[in-house]
Design a protein around this motif. Sequence first.
Motif, PDB file in Angstrom:
ATOM      1  N   UNK A 175       0.838  -1.201   0.000  1.00 35.14           N
ATOM      2  CA  UNK A 175       0.000   0.000   0.000  1.00 35.14           C
ATOM      3  C   UNK A 175       0.877   1.257   0.000  1.00 35.14           C
ATOM      4  N   UNK A 176       0.248   2.394  -0.351  1.00 35.13           N
ATOM      5  CA  UNK A 176       0.926   3.681  -0.299  1.00 35.13           C
ATOM      6  C   UNK A 176       0.944   4.162   1.148  1.00 35.13           C
ATOM      7  N   UNK A 177       2.147   4.364   1.672  1.00 36.46           N
ATOM      8  CA  UNK A 177       2.306   4.827   3.053  1.00 36.46           C
ATOM      9  C   UNK A 177       2.303   6.343   3.133  1.00 36.46           C
ATOM     10  N   UNK A 178       2.830   6.987   2.086  1.00 35.92           N
ATOM     11  CA  UNK A 178       2.911   8.438   2.089  1.00 35.92           C
ATOM     12  C   UNK A 178       3.041   8.926   0.650  1.00 35.92           C
ATOM     13  N   UNK A 179       2.571  10.147   0.405  1.00 38.53           N
ATOM     14  CA  UNK A 179       2.615  10.713  -0.941  1.00 38.53           C
ATOM     15  C   UNK A 179       3.065  12.162  -0.885  1.00 38.53           C
ATOM     16  N   UNK A 180       3.961  12.533  -1.787  1.00 38.09           N
ATOM     17  CA  UNK A 180       4.431  13.911  -1.920  1.00 38.09           C
ATOM     18  C   UNK A 180       3.925  14.440  -3.264  1.00 38.09           C
ATOM     19  N   UNK A 181       3.131  15.513  -3.225  1.00 34.25           N
ATOM     20  CA  UNK A 181       2.620  16.123  -4.456  1.00 34.25           C
ATOM     21  C   UNK A 181       3.405  17.392  -4.755  1.00 34.25           C
ATOM     22  N   UNK A 182       3.588  17.677  -6.045  1.00 35.43           N
ATOM     23  CA  UNK A 182       4.357  18.839  -6.455  1.00 35.43           C
ATOM     24  C   UNK A 182       3.696  19.472  -7.676  1.00 35.43           C
ATOM     25  N   UNK A 183       4.244  20.609  -8.094  1.00 34.36           N
ATOM     26  CA  UNK A 183       3.740  21.285  -9.289  1.00 34.36           C
ATOM     27  C   UNK A 183       4.417  20.794 -10.563  1.00 34.36           C
ATOM     28  N   UNK A 184       5.427  19.932 -10.406  1.00 37.45           N
ATOM     29  CA  UNK A 184       6.201  19.498 -11.571  1.00 37.45           C
ATOM     30  C   UNK A 184       6.293  17.974 -11.633  1.00 37.45           C
ATOM     31  N   UNK A 185       6.455  17.482 -12.850  1.00 40.00           N
ATOM     32  CA  UNK A 185       6.619  16.043 -13.064  1.00 40.00           C
ATOM     33  C   UNK A 185       7.939  15.569 -12.455  1.00 40.00           C
ATOM     34  N   UNK A 186       7.958  14.329 -12.008  1.00 39.93           N
ATOM     35  CA  UNK A 186       9.171  13.751 -11.419  1.00 39.93           C
ATOM     36  C   UNK A 186       9.766  12.776 -12.432  1.00 39.93           C
ATOM     37  N   UNK A 187      11.026  12.999 -12.803  1.00 36.96           N
ATOM     38  CA  UNK A 187      11.631  12.246 -13.906  1.00 36.96           C
ATOM     39  C   UNK A 187      12.618  11.166 -13.488  1.00 36.96           C
ATOM     40  N   UNK A 188      13.265  11.323 -12.338  1.00 37.35           N
ATOM     41  CA  UNK A 188      14.291  10.352 -11.941  1.00 37.35           C
ATOM     42  C   UNK A 188      14.496  10.393 -10.437  1.00 37.35           C
ATOM     43  N   UNK A 189      14.889   9.242  -9.880  1.00 38.79           N
ATOM     44  CA  UNK A 189      15.195   9.109  -8.464  1.00 38.79           C
ATOM     45  C   UNK A 189      16.521   8.397  -8.295  1.00 38.79           C
ATOM     46  N   UNK A 190      17.187   8.682  -7.187  1.00 36.56           N
ATOM     47  CA  UNK A 190      18.392   7.944  -6.825  1.00 36.56           C
ATOM     48  C   UNK A 190      18.647   8.151  -5.338  1.00 36.56           C
ATOM     49  N   UNK A 191      19.270   7.182  -4.707  1.00 34.31           N
ATOM     50  CA  UNK A 191      19.556   7.266  -3.280  1.00 34.31           C
ATOM     51  C   UNK A 191      21.044   7.345  -3.016  1.00 34.31           C
ATOM     52  N   UNK A 192      21.413   8.107  -1.982  1.00 36.13           N
ATOM     53  CA  UNK A 192      22.805   8.244  -1.585  1.00 36.13           C
ATOM     54  C   UNK A 192      22.828   8.491  -0.083  1.00 36.13           C
ATOM     55  N   UNK A 193      23.991   8.328   0.544  1.00 36.94           N
ATOM     56  CA  UNK A 193      24.159   8.646   1.954  1.00 36.94           C
ATOM     57  C   UNK A 193      25.145   9.797   2.099  1.00 36.94           C
ATOM     58  N   UNK A 194      24.914  10.649   3.111  1.00 32.10           N
ATOM     59  CA  UNK A 194      25.843  11.748   3.342  1.00 32.10           C
ATOM     60  C   UNK A 194      27.036  11.269   4.170  1.00 32.10           C
ATOM     61  N   UNK A 195      27.890  12.200   4.581  1.00 33.69           N
ATOM     62  CA  UNK A 195      29.117  11.836   5.289  1.00 33.69           C
ATOM     63  C   UNK A 195      28.833  11.164   6.624  1.00 33.69           C
ATOM     64  N   UNK A 196      27.657  11.410   7.188  1.00 35.53           N
ATOM     65  CA  UNK A 196      27.289  10.806   8.463  1.00 35.53           C
ATOM     66  C   UNK A 196      26.478   9.523   8.290  1.00 35.53           C
ATOM     67  N   UNK A 197      26.324   9.091   7.050  1.00 33.19           N
ATOM     68  CA  UNK A 197      25.573   7.872   6.781  1.00 33.19           C
ATOM     69  C   UNK A 197      24.075   8.068   6.732  1.00 33.19           C
ATOM     70  N   UNK A 198      23.613   9.313   6.727  1.00 40.40           N
ATOM     71  CA  UNK A 198      22.174   9.576   6.676  1.00 40.40           C
ATOM     72  C   UNK A 198      21.671   9.458   5.244  1.00 40.40           C
ATOM     73  N   UNK A 199      20.503   8.864   5.034  1.00 36.45           N
ATOM     74  CA  UNK A 199      19.990   8.662   3.671  1.00 36.45           C
ATOM     75  C   UNK A 199      19.454   9.945   3.065  1.00 36.45           C
ATOM     76  N   UNK A 200      19.742  10.134   1.797  1.00 41.02           N
ATOM     77  CA  UNK A 200      19.266  11.288   1.033  1.00 41.02           C
ATOM     78  C   UNK A 200      18.632  10.767  -0.249  1.00 41.02           C
ATOM     79  N   UNK A 201      17.479  11.313  -0.602  1.00 35.72           N
ATOM     80  CA  UNK A 201      16.809  10.973  -1.851  1.00 35.72           C
ATOM     81  C   UNK A 201      17.015  12.100  -2.841  1.00 35.72           C
ATOM     82  N   UNK A 202      17.555  11.767  -4.015  1.00 37.10           N
ATOM     83  CA  UNK A 202      17.743  12.733  -5.095  1.00 37.10           C
ATOM     84  C   UNK A 202      16.560  12.616  -6.046  1.00 37.10           C
TER      85      UNK A 202
END
Length: 449
Positions: free
Chosen positions: A360-387
Amino acid sequence: MEVMAAKKVSFFHRIGAQPAKKSVVCRYWANGNCIKGDNCDYFHGERPPPQTGYVHYNQSRSKTWTNTNSSCNPKYGTGSSLSNKGGKFSTASYQKPPRKVSTKSLTFIRSELEKNDTRKAPIKQCGDWVRGNCVRGDKCRYVHSWFSGSGFAMLAKLEGHTKNITGIALPSGCDKLYSCSKDKSIRAWDCNSGQLAGSVSTVGEVGCLINEGAWLFVGLPNVIKAWNIQNQAEFSVNAPGGLVCSMALDNDKLFAGMEDGTILVRKLNAESNTPELIAMLKEHHSAVCSLVVGANNRLYSGSKDSTIKVWDTYNLQCIHTLSGHTKDVTSLVCWDSYLISASLDKTLKVWSATESGTIKVDYEIKDDYEVNALCGIHDAEGKPILLCAYSDNTVRLYDLPSFTERGRIFSKGKVEVIEVGIDGLFFTGDANGDVSVWKMIGAPCVAES
């Protein structure tokens, strides 16, 4: 191979020659109204201070977000170079890195998502500055930079392609970055100089590009080509169904998402070096834009038919169809036990499994623009960031699980490709044909011997 960055710094690890007081960009400078000048405690410029340390080569899968280091497939061996009429792709010697899997579980907190739902007002880039004719200078209210935010920096912009970038790959142990485009070419960029090292022309436009160890897999109209960048081995296999739009590898299986909605499954054969076609999965009704392998033997496919299919990678059966989006599903990312999807319907959706076994959908983010690509990375402290790449020519960096925006990247064209490299490196490719190289500031650099 061990390279000390303080002695010989890779081009992709050079941050800039000018020292800075802090890595945090002054928001007043970004808005053109800082009055402190050199006395300001924050950074006035596009590039935070230079980093030193060690560089090693190991690559993590960017779409399956578990800090897993890629390793060369032993079935294909290693070697030294690849050449073609358009140029020569050469690589440094390669040593298979160990596979490491983080056991740390990231807990998704829905309450934190909800309380952080109100995000900062959007920061806009100065269009006149991009065109080189802004006369307002420091008094301009818009950003004179290719990014805004802290904790990351732009290292290089690689120009040469003339149409949309469709794939980027940095193979393990390789000193070349590879990019492909709708301009019917594959280019290799030298990581030490940032210069073009070679190019190959293709028969048709390139739909996608992935790598596994020393192998590059290229999706073309009705064919998949593969090159070993070290021993010059290569093969081609038929891929009926139009353009190969997406690919993913899981152990000994190669999955290819086709323009007609078919997913071709080929089994990698150690003896013949040619993958054998073992299945044609025909559940989608339009192009398969994204493929990602997740945990528990699951393959996720996103399509222009607005659905996401969940497959068992063992028996190759479709076990779920997710129908929450209303337009093309452009990109998928697995994060811990969650699936995040992007769509042209201007939404991000976070999916999770229920106790009954449904998704199921747990959460949804709506915006004014289309979303074209996603990627995940971690910062220097190991915290997750979504691009997240949007159709307003920006890439936004969101902290998880709060989805708080920590920065924004600007581009001349719509970004449709984001790929993660080593040691905090990540890459974006836009519709203008530019490949940009970025780095998370403070990301650890570890020596490899």
